[in-house]
Design a protein around this motif. Structure first.
Motif, PDB file in Angstrom:
ATOM      1  N   ILE A   1       0.702  -1.131   0.032  1.00 16.65           N
ATOM      2  CA  ILE A   1      -0.077  -0.131  -0.150  1.00 16.65           C
ATOM      3  C   ILE A   1       0.807   1.196   0.057  1.00 16.65           C
ATOM      4  N   GLY A   2       2.063   0.886  -0.308  1.00 19.99           N
ATOM      5  CA  GLY A   2       2.928   2.114  -0.490  1.00 19.99           C
ATOM      6  C   GLY A   2       3.786   2.705   0.738  1.00 19.99           C
ATOM      7  N   ILE A   3       3.887   1.635   1.711  1.00 20.70           N
ATOM      8  CA  ILE A   3       4.498   2.410   2.987  1.00 20.70           C
ATOM      9  C   ILE A   3       6.131   1.919   2.748  1.00 20.70           C
ATOM     10  N   PRO A   4       6.933   2.517   2.865  1.00 17.06           N
ATOM     11  CA  PRO A   4       8.353   2.055   2.905  1.00 17.06           C
ATOM     12  C   PRO A   4       8.504   0.899   4.229  1.00 17.06           C
ATOM     13  N   SER A   5       8.932  -0.272   3.534  1.00 16.62           N
ATOM     14  CA  SER A   5       9.022  -1.585   4.441  1.00 16.62           C
ATOM     15  C   SER A   5      10.016  -1.166   5.560  1.00 16.62           C
ATOM     16  N   ASN A   6      11.023  -0.546   5.423  1.00 16.12           N
ATOM     17  CA  ASN A   6      11.960  -0.422   6.428  1.00 16.12           C
ATOM     18  C   ASN A   6      11.513   0.683   7.638  1.00 16.12           C
ATOM     19  N   LEU A   7      10.384   1.056   7.531  1.00 12.00           N
ATOM     20  CA  LEU A   7       9.441   1.733   8.689  1.00 12.00           C
ATOM     21  C   LEU A   7       9.255   0.826   9.724  1.00 12.00           C
ATOM     22  N   ALA A   8       9.050  -0.490   9.339  1.00 13.94           N
ATOM     23  CA  ALA A   8       8.727  -1.538  10.366  1.00 13.94           C
ATOM     24  C   ALA A   8       9.585  -1.597  11.610  1.00 13.94           C
ATOM     25  N   LEU A   9      11.097  -1.254  11.103  1.00 12.45           N
ATOM     26  CA  LEU A   9      12.189  -1.235  11.851  1.00 12.45           C
ATOM     27  C   LEU A   9      11.982  -0.408  13.088  1.00 12.45           C
ATOM     28  N   ASP A  10      11.146   0.719  12.591  1.00 15.53           N
ATOM     29  CA  ASP A  10      11.302   1.815  13.773  1.00 15.53           C
ATOM     30  C   ASP A  10      10.342   1.350  14.943  1.00 15.53           C
ATOM     31  N   VAL A  11       9.361   0.307  14.911  1.00 17.64           N
ATOM     32  CA  VAL A  11       8.482  -0.005  15.886  1.00 17.64           C
ATOM     33  C   VAL A  11       9.131  -1.009  16.530  1.00 17.64           C
ATOM     34  N   ARG A  12      10.283  -1.691  16.174  1.00 16.65           N
ATOM     35  CA  ARG A  12      11.007  -2.651  16.782  1.00 16.65           C
ATOM     36  C   ARG A  12      10.199  -4.062  16.892  1.00 16.65           C
TER      37      ARG A  12
END
Length: 512
Positions: A213-224
């Motif tokens: 859906i257009g979210i950069p996948s690496n943002l998942a790392l920000d939520v640990r």
């Protein structure tokens, strides 16, 4: 593969919106468009012509309105039903609801029982149902008119597509909150959710498709993130060096067996051998040593002191001696928990400082005395029944809260936990949770757990850490079972079949 809880997914979306600057309505548009494209593909594939979208009042409902708009634009007959009052819908969902109403798409409220008759007729007349009622936003058990709507969806037996998560399914646990939509396909947004990967959620989700859906996948790392789905790319095995020798691949000791359960000892040892151990030593009661040595020419089989076919406390001296020259030790398969076995298990856990695997009767022997495992370098492998005995919890409570039970246990005892089930969950010592992707119901057969024990201790002996040994052992155990299913079928396969396909499962996992 990273798996996100409902709260973690909301946090990732918040980061995408507030820090990256992606408008929330764009995420809704992308989500709805991806679902619509998949629905269209399925409809063309199956020759279906019409669809009903059932939406809630939140963002999941907003995704549903986008689905309806796209289907309508492609010439597909579509109706929309809103569970609740249309006047209470706001923000992005309201924008998309207004758009479909302006297009002339049929939209009706369902907020009282009188509306259910027309919904029931519409479901009977349509080909496809799109469930956009709750998604990951569900809170608490479903009751009242919402429950009746979901029951109508299930009773219709029409091809059903769930948006993000089937309504009524707890996205974090896989638990059914009273009632849930039984989907043929679930299209989840950007990341898998834990509840889609374990039973009963796995059964309700059907085929699971991840929508970008257009979210950069690496943002998942920000939520640990702390949950992962184990796939083949996560367990690649290294090529072995051509100048290696057997000492490079580990010496393992397996303490197993009793006069009536020589088979458990055989299967644990044989599976360690074919998983790649350099040397396997098997310590068993002396009365079954001759038959096992004949059956396992590749192993060194020790006949140890016994009493009435069960290892006795006098065996400890010899066991400590053999363990001293081993890289890893497993104990449990077929021991029974009678006689001196509880004392033997406790002394081994206390005194053997090598990585350990505790399974089967070793776990039963430690029920009520778990303090001895605290902080030890070991892997324990209980099924639900054994976990219930270890923790005092009911089996249903364990099944309905797999992740929380596993994480709490590991936090308390500081070990690696392999909680065996239809979807095995591994809890690492660092608090991470891993959900296995391999395995099938044909593996629910006597001896399958003994095979897993042998595989895990083999990986430990080869130098894998406790968590990695458990992850690799569980994955390749399941993969061998999947190959066995292909060759033998679910009904006829045995633990020996799983063993026979371990080499093939490993061969497919070697890099290059």
């Amino acid at each position: 593969m990273i798996v996100l809880t409902a709260e973690e997914m909301r946090e990732v979306e918040k980061i995408a919106i507030e820090k990256i600057g992606i408008p929330s309505i764009c995420l809704m548009e992308n989500a709805g468009k991806e679902v619509a494209l998949e629905v269209k593909r399925k409809m063309i594939e199956k020759g279906l012509k019409s669809a009903v979208v059932i939406s809630g009042r939140g963002n999941n409902g907003g995704d549903g309105y986008v689905v309806a708009r796209n289907l309508y634009n492609w010439g597909i007959d579509v109706k929309v039903f809103v569970l609740g009052n249309i006047s209470s819908i706001s923000k992005d969902a309201k924008v998309n609801l207004d758009a479909i109403r302006n297009l002339g798409i049929y939209v009706a409220e369902i907020n009282q029982k009188e509306h259910l008759k027309f919904l029931e007729k519409s479901l009977k007349d349509t080909d496809v149902i799109i469930d956009a009622i709750y998604g990951t936003g569900l809170k608490g058990e479903i009751t009242g008119i919402a429950r009746e709507v979901i029951e109508l969806i299930n009773q219709s037996e029409k091809f059903t597509v769930a948006v993000d998560v089937p309504s009524g399914l707890n996205a974090d646990t896989g638990r059914i909150e009273g009632v849930a939509v039984r989907a043929d396909v679930t299209i989840t947004m950007h990341f898998l959710k834990p509840g889609l990967l374990v039973y009963p959620g796995l059964e309700y989700a059907g085929e699971v498709i991840i929508a970008d859906i257009g979210i950069p996948s690496n943002l998942a790392l920000d939520v640990r993130p702390s949950r992962y789905y184990i796939l083949q790319q996560d367990v690649i095995l290294k090529q072995r060096k051509p100048d290696s020798h057997k000492g490079d691949f580990g010496k393992v000791l397996i303490i197993a067996g009793s006069k009536n359960m020589a088979g458990a000892a055989f299967m644990a040892a044989k599976s360690a051998i074919v998983t790649g151990s350099g040397l396997v030593r098997l310590a068993v009661p002396s009365c079954i040593q001759p038959v096992l040595q004949g059956a396992l020419p590749e192993a060194i089989v020790y006949g140890i002191e016994e009493r009435n076919g069960i290892l006795s406390r006098e065996a400890l001296v010899k066991l400590f001696e053999i363990a001293e020259d081993s890289d890893a030790v497993a104990i449990g398969p077929g021991l029974t928990h009678e006689g001196d076995i509880p004392e033997i298990v406790e002394e081994i856990v206390k005194n053997i400082k090598k990585p350990l695997v505790l399974d089967a009767d070793a776990l039963n022997a430690l029920a009520g005395r778990l303090e001895v495992i605290k902080g030890r370098k070991l892997v324990i492998t209980p099924h639900y029944g054994e976990m219930a005995r270890l923790t005092g919890l009911k089996i249903d409570d364990i099944k309905n809260n797999l992740f929380e039970v596993a994480r709490t246990f590991v936090k308390m005892y500081g070990v690696t936990l392999v909680l065996k089930g239809a979807r095995t969950v591994i809890a690492g010592r660092d608090g991470r949770l891993y959900i296995n992707s391999t395995g099938n119901v044909g593996m629910a057969t006597g001896g399958s757990g003994d095979v897993l024990t042998g595989m895990i201790v083999s990986f430990l002996g080869q130098g894998f850490g406790e968590d990695d040994a458990a992850i690799h052992g569980v994955f390749y155990h399941g993969k061998a079972g999947d190959i066995a299913k292909e060759q033998k079928g679910e009904y006829g396969m045995t633990a020996l079949d799983i063993i026979s396909f371990i080499p093939e499962s490993l061969r497919k996992g070697v890099e290059g």
